[in-house]
Design a protein around this motif. Structure first.
Motif, mmCIF file in Angstrom:
data_model
loop_
_atom_site.group_PDB
_atom_site.id
_atom_site.type_symbol
_atom_site.label_atom_id
_atom_site.label_comp_id
_atom_site.label_asym_id
_atom_site.label_seq_id
_atom_site.Cartn_x
_atom_site.Cartn_y
_atom_site.Cartn_z
ATOM 1 N N ASN A 274 0.534 -0.453 0.263
ATOM 2 C CA ASN A 274 -0.340 0.105 -0.102
ATOM 3 C C ASN A 274 0.642 1.473 0.104
ATOM 4 N N GLU A 275 2.189 0.835 -0.224
ATOM 5 C CA GLU A 275 2.959 2.305 0.002
ATOM 6 C C GLU A 275 2.956 3.124 0.823
ATOM 7 N N LEU A 276 3.307 2.323 1.916
ATOM 8 C CA LEU A 276 3.174 2.937 2.887
ATOM 9 C C LEU A 276 5.132 3.093 3.375
ATOM 10 N N LYS A 277 5.636 3.751 4.239
ATOM 11 C CA LYS A 277 6.742 3.863 4.607
ATOM 12 C C LYS A 277 6.985 3.560 5.741
ATOM 13 N N ILE A 278 7.935 2.747 6.668
ATOM 14 C CA ILE A 278 7.923 1.842 7.743
ATOM 15 C C ILE A 278 9.295 2.445 8.908
ATOM 16 N N LEU A 279 8.724 3.390 9.478
ATOM 17 C CA LEU A 279 9.714 3.696 10.422
ATOM 18 C C LEU A 279 10.447 3.344 11.598
#
Length: 297
Positions: A274-279
């Protein structure tokens, strides 16, 4: 098998302190006996050490019947009660030597338990001069004098400072390598650090009797994840086995899953798809304290 409890009940007047309790403890094993105040912990320990008799049921300690072989039970058990009875005007060595005579053990054993429990720097003082933590050590040393096969310890770390607590914890862990240790405590961190198994009692009945790992494995799993922007809770609930979502701070979320399977890889794949960036991505372990509250609430 070191301890076998079969259908024990204890009634005080109209109050049932224990209600048909049954469990077993093997050797070597360290078992934490947990429960809220008034749950029946001290009553059970007093029955196992022959201080009181059950109303119904029976128990064996090292194969000895607590009702018909009380002397044999007492010889094979080391007991530290919650309210540690001590002669405050006696010196540490004087008190331990007196009890060594009762147990008919050598005076050299007194020096061994003084060293074992870290009492050496205070052994020249009267017990009344000692701090609460060191008095607790005297009680533990006394319980160890006759080298019992079973140790029954009621709140053994009460009153200890952090350094003393670590020492006593390590001592109990070492003793548990070849003895049976049955202990109660309200300090959940100590249970997690020392015990192989826990028995949780509530209102006189057992509500859990499991190894620590099994107890945790039966709980929901929580994953902490931080994204680079805010995400709708409903969107994250699309994750398989997702039970609830909580936004704890900024873009940080706690996602609870109704499964023991490690869900971090699923969260990572979901974010990627879902094109989310995990920090950040971590698993939050359920604490024994929260499990205790859940089982005894």
């Amino acid at each position: 098998m070191s301890i076998k409890v079969e259908n024990i009940s204890k009634v005080y007047g109209t109050q049932k302190a224990l209600n048909n309790i049954s469990f077993e403890v093997n050797r070597p094993e360290i078992v934490g006996f947990l429960g809220p105040n008034g749950a029946g912990k001290s009553t059970m320990m007093k029955i196992l050490t022959t201080y009181i008799n059950p109303t119904e049921g029976n128990a064996l300690v090292n194969g000895h019947d607590v009702l018909t072989a009380t002397k044999n039970v007492q010889k094979s058990v080391g007991y530290l009660p919650e309210h540690n009875p001590l002669y405050l005007d006696q010196y540490v060595r004087e008190y331990l030597n007196f009890n060594a005579n009762v147990y008919k053990v050598s005076k050299s054993r007194v020096e061994e338990v003084i060293t074992l429990t870290g009492l050496t720097p205070e052994a020249h003082k009267t017990i009344g001069q000692l701090s609460k933590g060191y008095r607790q050590r005297v009680g533990l040393a006394n319980a160890l004098l006759h080298n019992p096969e079973v140790l029954i310890l009621d709140e053994p770390t009460t009153g200890l400072d952090p350094n003393q607590l670590i020492d006593i914890r390590n001592l109990i862990k070492n003793l548990g390598k070849d003895k049976t240790v049955f202990l109660s405590t309200h300090i959940m961190q100590e249970v997690e650090a020392m015990c192989d198994r826990v028995i949780i009692i509530n209102k006189g009945e057992i509500v859990a009797n499991k190894k620590l790992k099994e107890l945790r494995d039966g709980q929901d799993q929580t994953v902490i994840v931080e994204f680079d922007y805010r995400v709708e809770d409903a969107f994250l609930l699309r994750l398989p086995n997702a039970k609830s979502v909580k936004n704890t701070h900024d873009f940080i979320y706690e996602i609870t899953f109704s499964t023991t399977q490690d869900m971090r890889s699923h969260v990572f794949d979901f974010a990627h798809d879902n094109e989310l960036k995990i920090l950040q991505l971590n698993q939050k372990n359920a604490s024994l304290e929260s499990l205790f509250r859940e089982l005894t609430s």
